[in-house]
Write a protein that holds these residues in place. Structure first.
Motif, mmCIF file in Angstrom:
data_model
loop_
_atom_site.group_PDB
_atom_site.id
_atom_site.type_symbol
_atom_site.label_atom_id
_atom_site.label_comp_id
_atom_site.label_asym_id
_atom_site.label_seq_id
_atom_site.Cartn_x
_atom_site.Cartn_y
_atom_site.Cartn_z
ATOM 1 N N SER A 482 -15.721 -32.015 6.278
ATOM 2 C CA SER A 482 -14.820 -31.091 5.616
ATOM 3 C C SER A 482 -13.735 -30.858 6.746
ATOM 4 O O SER A 482 -14.005 -30.867 7.802
ATOM 5 C CB SER A 482 -15.687 -29.549 5.550
ATOM 6 O OG SER A 482 -16.173 -29.351 6.571
ATOM 7 N N GLN A 483 -12.544 -30.259 6.175
ATOM 8 C CA GLN A 483 -11.426 -29.874 7.032
ATOM 9 C C GLN A 483 -11.645 -28.707 7.912
ATOM 10 O O GLN A 483 -12.338 -27.797 7.156
ATOM 11 C CB GLN A 483 -10.367 -29.983 6.036
ATOM 12 C CG GLN A 483 -8.952 -29.588 7.006
ATOM 13 C CD GLN A 483 -7.567 -29.388 6.105
ATOM 14 O OE1 GLN A 483 -7.844 -29.603 5.056
ATOM 15 N NE2 GLN A 483 -6.492 -29.316 6.830
ATOM 16 N N PRO A 484 -11.435 -28.805 8.888
ATOM 17 C CA PRO A 484 -11.793 -27.523 9.916
ATOM 18 C C PRO A 484 -10.534 -26.594 9.649
ATOM 19 O O PRO A 484 -9.562 -26.696 9.062
ATOM 20 C CB PRO A 484 -11.320 -28.043 11.515
ATOM 21 C CG PRO A 484 -11.543 -29.504 11.506
ATOM 22 C CD PRO A 484 -11.180 -30.033 10.080
ATOM 23 N N ALA A 485 -11.168 -25.247 9.710
ATOM 24 C CA ALA A 485 -10.355 -24.150 9.423
ATOM 25 C C ALA A 485 -9.138 -24.064 10.340
ATOM 26 O O ALA A 485 -8.043 -23.492 9.579
ATOM 27 C CB ALA A 485 -10.967 -22.770 9.410
ATOM 28 N N HIS A 486 -9.428 -24.295 11.421
ATOM 29 C CA HIS A 486 -8.126 -24.150 12.639
ATOM 30 C C HIS A 486 -8.169 -25.436 13.113
ATOM 31 O O HIS A 486 -9.069 -25.984 13.432
ATOM 32 C CB HIS A 486 -8.591 -22.927 13.514
ATOM 33 C CG HIS A 486 -8.597 -21.751 12.719
ATOM 34 N ND1 HIS A 486 -7.618 -20.813 12.212
ATOM 35 C CD2 HIS A 486 -9.901 -20.804 12.107
ATOM 36 C CE1 HIS A 486 -8.202 -19.668 11.611
ATOM 37 N NE2 HIS A 486 -9.632 -19.718 11.709
ATOM 38 N N PHE A 487 -6.871 -25.770 13.588
ATOM 39 C CA PHE A 487 -6.516 -26.964 14.345
ATOM 40 C C PHE A 487 -6.805 -26.736 15.680
ATOM 41 O O PHE A 487 -6.561 -25.767 16.278
ATOM 42 C CB PHE A 487 -4.975 -27.375 13.876
ATOM 43 C CG PHE A 487 -4.720 -28.610 14.799
ATOM 44 C CD1 PHE A 487 -5.055 -29.867 14.347
ATOM 45 C CD2 PHE A 487 -4.025 -28.440 16.128
ATOM 46 C CE1 PHE A 487 -4.361 -30.919 15.205
ATOM 47 C CE2 PHE A 487 -3.909 -29.674 16.780
ATOM 48 C CZ PHE A 487 -4.173 -30.821 16.207
ATOM 49 N N ASN A 488 -7.763 -27.649 16.357
ATOM 50 C CA ASN A 488 -8.125 -27.612 17.792
ATOM 51 C C ASN A 488 -7.635 -28.987 18.391
ATOM 52 O O ASN A 488 -8.252 -29.907 18.037
ATOM 53 C CB ASN A 488 -9.572 -27.552 17.781
ATOM 54 C CG ASN A 488 -10.076 -27.367 19.327
ATOM 55 O OD1 ASN A 488 -9.194 -27.581 20.191
ATOM 56 N ND2 ASN A 488 -11.331 -27.035 19.550
ATOM 57 N N PRO A 489 -6.576 -29.156 19.248
ATOM 58 C CA PRO A 489 -6.299 -30.363 19.721
ATOM 59 C C PRO A 489 -7.353 -31.100 20.521
ATOM 60 O O PRO A 489 -7.180 -32.322 20.962
ATOM 61 C CB PRO A 489 -5.148 -29.940 20.637
ATOM 62 C CG PRO A 489 -5.347 -28.532 20.913
ATOM 63 C CD PRO A 489 -6.220 -27.998 19.781
ATOM 64 N N ARG A 490 -8.521 -30.412 21.045
ATOM 65 C CA ARG A 490 -9.472 -31.051 21.824
ATOM 66 C C ARG A 490 -10.644 -31.860 20.708
ATOM 67 O O ARG A 490 -11.115 -32.641 21.231
ATOM 68 C CB ARG A 490 -10.304 -29.956 22.381
ATOM 69 C CG ARG A 490 -9.840 -29.225 23.544
ATOM 70 C CD ARG A 490 -10.719 -28.284 24.051
ATOM 71 N NE ARG A 490 -9.866 -27.504 25.155
ATOM 72 C CZ ARG A 490 -10.119 -27.645 26.280
ATOM 73 N NH1 ARG A 490 -10.990 -28.826 26.850
ATOM 74 N NH2 ARG A 490 -9.428 -26.974 27.651
ATOM 75 N N GLU A 491 -10.312 -31.432 19.603
ATOM 76 C CA GLU A 491 -11.104 -32.298 18.542
ATOM 77 C C GLU A 491 -10.456 -33.157 17.232
ATOM 78 O O GLU A 491 -10.910 -34.074 16.866
ATOM 79 C CB GLU A 491 -11.996 -31.158 17.734
ATOM 80 C CG GLU A 491 -13.065 -30.574 18.856
ATOM 81 C CD GLU A 491 -13.718 -29.233 18.106
ATOM 82 O OE1 GLU A 491 -13.478 -29.175 16.748
ATOM 83 O OE2 GLU A 491 -14.553 -28.731 18.743
ATOM 84 N N GLN A 492 -9.219 -32.812 17.281
ATOM 85 C CA GLN A 492 -8.312 -33.388 16.074
ATOM 86 C C GLN A 492 -7.197 -33.638 16.458
ATOM 87 O O GLN A 492 -6.571 -33.017 17.536
ATOM 88 C CB GLN A 492 -8.294 -32.433 14.911
ATOM 89 C CG GLN A 492 -9.387 -31.834 14.391
ATOM 90 C CD GLN A 492 -10.067 -32.928 13.369
ATOM 91 O OE1 GLN A 492 -9.363 -33.789 12.860
ATOM 92 N NE2 GLN A 492 -11.209 -32.877 13.435
ATOM 93 N N GLY A 493 -6.745 -34.806 16.170
ATOM 94 C CA GLY A 493 -5.460 -35.357 16.386
ATOM 95 C C GLY A 493 -4.299 -35.136 15.499
ATOM 96 O O GLY A 493 -4.541 -34.324 14.297
ATOM 97 N N GLN A 494 -2.914 -35.612 15.661
ATOM 98 C CA GLN A 494 -1.955 -35.496 14.604
ATOM 99 C C GLN A 494 -0.974 -36.338 14.708
ATOM 100 O O GLN A 494 -0.843 -36.792 15.634
ATOM 101 C CB GLN A 494 -1.514 -33.853 14.514
ATOM 102 C CG GLN A 494 -0.614 -33.719 15.673
ATOM 103 C CD GLN A 494 -0.216 -32.130 15.902
ATOM 104 O OE1 GLN A 494 -0.227 -31.562 14.685
ATOM 105 N NE2 GLN A 494 0.211 -31.542 16.849
ATOM 106 N N VAL A 495 -0.372 -36.823 13.685
ATOM 107 C CA VAL A 495 0.554 -37.770 13.484
ATOM 108 C C VAL A 495 1.853 -37.113 12.621
ATOM 109 O O VAL A 495 1.665 -36.644 11.559
ATOM 110 C CB VAL A 495 0.257 -38.978 12.950
ATOM 111 C CG1 VAL A 495 -0.415 -39.099 11.588
ATOM 112 C CG2 VAL A 495 1.350 -40.093 12.917
ATOM 113 N N VAL A 496 3.026 -37.028 13.342
ATOM 114 C CA VAL A 496 4.055 -36.685 12.644
ATOM 115 C C VAL A 496 5.293 -37.587 12.725
ATOM 116 O O VAL A 496 5.585 -38.085 13.740
ATOM 117 C CB VAL A 496 4.730 -35.387 13.361
ATOM 118 C CG1 VAL A 496 6.246 -35.157 12.578
ATOM 119 C CG2 VAL A 496 3.706 -34.259 13.306
#
Length: 510
Positions: A482-496
């Motif tokens: 499931s999608q985390p409720a809050h974004f955590n850069p220690r655990e999740q990445g992101q691409v823009v």
């Protein structure tokens, strides 16, 4: 009322009579009351009227009034300026600091924590006279041999040994903004490699010059410094004056050979500033490991077959950048109009506490790069591992492929890609998880998730949860469970991925 001439008025003040013809007053009109005073009353009022102010008095009053207005104006202007400065300091500075802090809230680049980007700038600075700043220990214009070639050119060569440690600097003052100029042609090439002779234990500089006349060569200063205390000046410096005779040629061929070693040879810095030179770094890694590699050029290409350093900065103007680069701290490939074609390995070592940063930047040319993320130690709650990448282009296509090394578990990746008027095709491997934001203007955007049954986290099947799904904008989350409720850069990445006037595509799971 009777008005007297000025002369008569003055006489009237001193005499009891008025000189001149006698005037007869008119009789009063019966039945009407006159609003005009009689003669005696009129004379009395006229004689008691104060004299008009002189012209000097009027000028003085006007001057005083003007000065008073100017004084009030400048005093108000100074008050307004003081209030503006106070408001700028009180409001503007905190706002700027807040924006800069917010800019890297998901993982600041390394230079935000002690690795200043200025440290990657070339330390090769010329003094006002045009000569490079060097110590007194240098040796200039020392040639081992000189000969006349069959091609009609004069050749000279020199050989310089150097202790294989510290800093190696190679620099030239020759440059031109016109590559097609028919005047003095100054060219050169640099090659850095491993010495094929295993018996040589020192680093060797080998320099060969070719010129149409001896006079051209003698007008140059070819200087060599071997003293370790010279710091950034240690190495080879070529000073070529800008008043050489037109329609003549001068070329340099520089070779730097590091000795063979059974264990990796640790070098502090390899720094070049060679605007008119091609630059080629051979397969020197893993035999040679650099702390810092800084290569700067202008018109010619820069290539590295295999180089490994903590910090890498390659800057070119219009020439291409190619090769294989491994960096453990910062990697920057930057040109103005040249193409970038590179294989990149960025490493997050077990002792590193900040993100590893890489960036590719050019315009009007292609960016084609494969990036491998290598983190030998898996991410844990007490160990912060992530990578930050910036890729920027204008009017040139971007083809970027980012994958994890086979030995590396999924690690957060913060990737920002920007382009205009040219297509973007970005692909991430199946270990990526996090937010995606893909958008363009007046074109189409696409996000494709390739199914992968492998569960890297134990949270279940990987899925894509879109939040915005329009023709030109895609936004959502990709990950396991499931999608985390809050974004955590220690655990999740992101691409823009942002562009305009051209299509953009993101493929996840390649």
């Amino acid at each position: 009322m009777i008005i007297l001439d000025p002369e008569d008025q003055q006489q009237g003040k001193s005499n009891s009579y008025v000189a001149g013809p006698t005037l007869r007053l008119p009789d009063r009109v019966a039945g009407r009351s006159s609003l005009l005073p009689d003669y005696e009353t009129s004379q009395a009022q006229h004689n008691n009227t104060p004299s008009s102010p002189s012209s000097s008095t009027i000028s003085f009053r006007k001057y005083s009034l003007h000065n008073s207005v100017d004084s009030r104006f400048w005093r108000a202007a100074l008050y307004a300026l003081a209030i503006y400065i106070a408001l700028s300091v009180t409001i503007g500075v905190p706002l700027i600091v807040t924006k800069l802090t917010h800019k890297h809230q998901n993982g600041p680049p390394p230079w935000a924590k002690g690795s200043d980007d200025a440290s990657l700038a070339s330390p090769l600075v010329m003094v006002n006279s045009g000569l490079f700043s060097m110590s007194q220990s240098i040796r200039c214009n020392m040639w081992n041999s000189t000969w006349y070639g069959e091609d009609g050119l004069y050749y000279s060569s020199s050989l310089f040994p150097l202790d294989p440690s510290g800093t190696f600097a190679i620099r030239s003052s020759a440059w031109t903004t016109d590559a097609d100029s028919t005047e003095t042609q100054i060219t050169g090439g640099l090659t850095v490699d491993i010495n094929p002779d295993p018996s040589v234990t020192t680093a060797i500089f080998h320099l060969t010059t070719a010129s149409t006349t001896h006079l051209i060569r003698d007008q140059c200063n070819i200087c060599f410094s071997s003293n370790t205390s010279d710091g950034d000046s240690r190495g080879l410096s070529l000073y070529i004056p800008n008043n050489l005779t037109a329609y003549q040629s001068l070329s340099f061929n520089i070779t730097l050979l590091f000795p063979q070693s059974s264990s990796p040879l640790q070098i502090d810095n390899l720094v070049t500033y060679l605007p008119m030179f091609t630059q080629s770094i051979g397969y020197i890694s893993p035999q040679v490991i650099l702390d810092k590699l800084v290569l700067e050029g202008m018109q010619q290409g820069i290539n590295a077959d295999a180089v490994w350093a903590n910090q890498i900065s390659v800057k070119n103007l219009v020439g291409p950048i190619t090769g294989t680069y491994n960096a453990t701290n910062v990697l920057k490939l930057d040109t103005v109009k040249g193409s970038i074609s590179a294989n990149i390995i960025v490493v997050q070592g077990p002792t590193r506490k900040e993100p590893t940063f890489f960036s590719l930047d050019t315009g009007e040319s292609e960016i084609n790069a494969d990036v491998v993320l290598l983190a030998p130690t898996p991410a844990t709650a007490n160990y912060y591992v992530n990578f930050i990448g910036h890729v920027k282009n204008f009017d040139g296509p971007i083809v970027l492929n980012v994958t994890h090394d086979e030995s590396t578990q999924p690690v957060p990746l913060d990737l920002r890609v920007q382009n205009n008027q040219a297509p973007c095709n970005i692909s991430l491997d199946s270990k990526f998880s996090g937010n995606y934001d893909v958008s363009t203007k007046l074109a189409t955007a696409s996000v494709i998730l390739t199914p992968d049954l492998h569960d890297y986290t134990g949270d279940g099947t990987r899925q894509m949860l879109p939040e915005v799904d329009t023709m030109s904008s895609k936004h959502g989350w990709i990950g396991w469970g499931s999608q985390p409720a809050h974004f955590n850069p220690r655990e999740q990445g992101q691409v823009v991925l942002v562009s305009s006037l051209s299509p953009v595509s993101l493929l996840v799971g390649s």
